[in-house]
Design an enzyme around this catalytic site. Structure first.
Site, PDB file in Angstrom:
ATOM      1  N   SER A 192      30.782 -40.112 -25.627  1.00 59.10           N
ATOM      2  CA  SER A 192      30.904 -40.081 -24.173  1.00 59.10           C
ATOM      3  C   SER A 192      32.096 -40.940 -23.787  1.00 59.10           C
ATOM      4  CB  SER A 192      29.634 -40.650 -23.538  1.00 59.10           C
ATOM      5  OG  SER A 192      29.804 -40.909 -22.161  1.00 59.10           O
TER       6      SER A 192
ATOM      7  N   TYR B 165      22.503 -47.471 -23.414  1.00 52.04           N
ATOM      8  CA  TYR B 165      23.138 -46.165 -23.589  1.00 52.04           C
ATOM      9  C   TYR B 165      24.628 -46.314 -23.886  1.00 52.04           C
ATOM     10  CZ  TYR B 165      25.116 -41.616 -22.565  1.00 52.04           C
ATOM     11  OH  TYR B 165      25.817 -40.444 -22.656  1.00 52.04           O
TER      12      TYR B 165
END
Length: 268
Positions: free
Chosen positions: A146, A159
């Site tokens: 990401s 995360y």
């Protein structure tokens, strides 16, 4: 340099294939004539997808329901493919979950599951399938990271940290494997319409108000193309590429505050 084995039907194993980017990656692989191993917890969704892609592209889809948050999840997937005589050419580690909110108020089980899926299972599946790829002298691994991998993530601290790991791990393996016929690509999309927001309970986050939100299909097609080219890092979208370059040049204190401001609930 390894000697490549005779060509055989390519097989792509895709985790988190029951929705979002993973489902679209399965569709892209199938459109290129690749047989599939579809892995996720939702068996019915996987079977529906396998039947759809088999009819549309004439490929074979093997469904392996598995909970990758559990300790034995990756081993179960590997055992099933070994028993079926399936040799994986493309390993797509897409499965991942997130969570939104202050870490001190978070549910520990969800944080633990996140580390298990985003980090441990990705690493274990790579460790299980990589030796066969090296022995065969060919293979490609796509790890879905990401743009979160490049910055600290207040209000999504675990995360973001897991995506840091995915990026560093992928780049390290890419370098280790040069000359072995195997490549590793870290796909780094920004905010994507994929169902991730609801599972991560990000409905109140302002993050999606600040950035262009991509579609899961365009991210999947881009990731597939960059994987096939053997690129080590693939940041999706020109705006994200520019933003990540700006992050590298900015003081970390500024980056931390910026991400926190973007992520804060709209009501604050």
């Amino acid at each position: 340099m390894k000697t490549a084995e005779p060509e055989s039907a390519p097989v792509a194993l895709i985790t988190g294939a029951s929705g979002g980017i993973g489902m679209e990656l399965a569709r892209v692989h199938a459109a290129h004539g690749h047989d599939l191993v579809l892995v996720a917890r939702r068996e019915e969704r996987l079977r529906e997808l396998g039947e759809e892609l088999g009819e549309a592209h004439g490929i074979r889809a093997t469904v392996v329901p598995a909970d990758l948050a559990t300790a034995g999840g990756p081993e179960n997937v590997y055992r099933r493919t070994q028993e079926a005589g399936i040799r994986v050419r493309y390993l797509v580690n897409n499965a991942g979950i997130g969570d939104f909110g202050p870490f001190a108020e978070s549910d520990w089980q969800k944080q633990s599951d996140m580390i298990g899926i985003n980090v441990t299972s990705l690493t274990r599946l790579t460790h299980l399938y990589l030796p066969d790829m090296v022995e065969a002298g060919r293979g490609r691994i796509l790890n879905v990271a990401s743009t979160a991998a490049f910055v600290p993530g207040p209000l999504m601290s675990v995360y973001y940290a897991t995506k840091h790991y995915v990026l560093a791990f992928s780049e390290s393996l890419y370098t280790e494997l040069r000359g072995d016929g195997v490549t590793v690509t870290a796909l780094c999309p920004g905010p994507t319409r994929s169902g991730f927001q609801s599972t991560a309970e990000m409905q109140e986050s302002g993050l999606f108000d600040y950035q262009v939100v991509a579609g899961a299909r365009e991210v999947a097609e881009y990731g597939f193309k960059q994987m096939m080219k053997g690129r080590p890092v693939a940041i999706h979208g020109w705006a994200n590429k520019i933003s990540m370059q700006a992050v590298r040049l900015s003081p970390r204190s500024v980056v931390r505050k910026m991400v926190h401001t973007m992520q804060k609930p709209r009501s604050q």
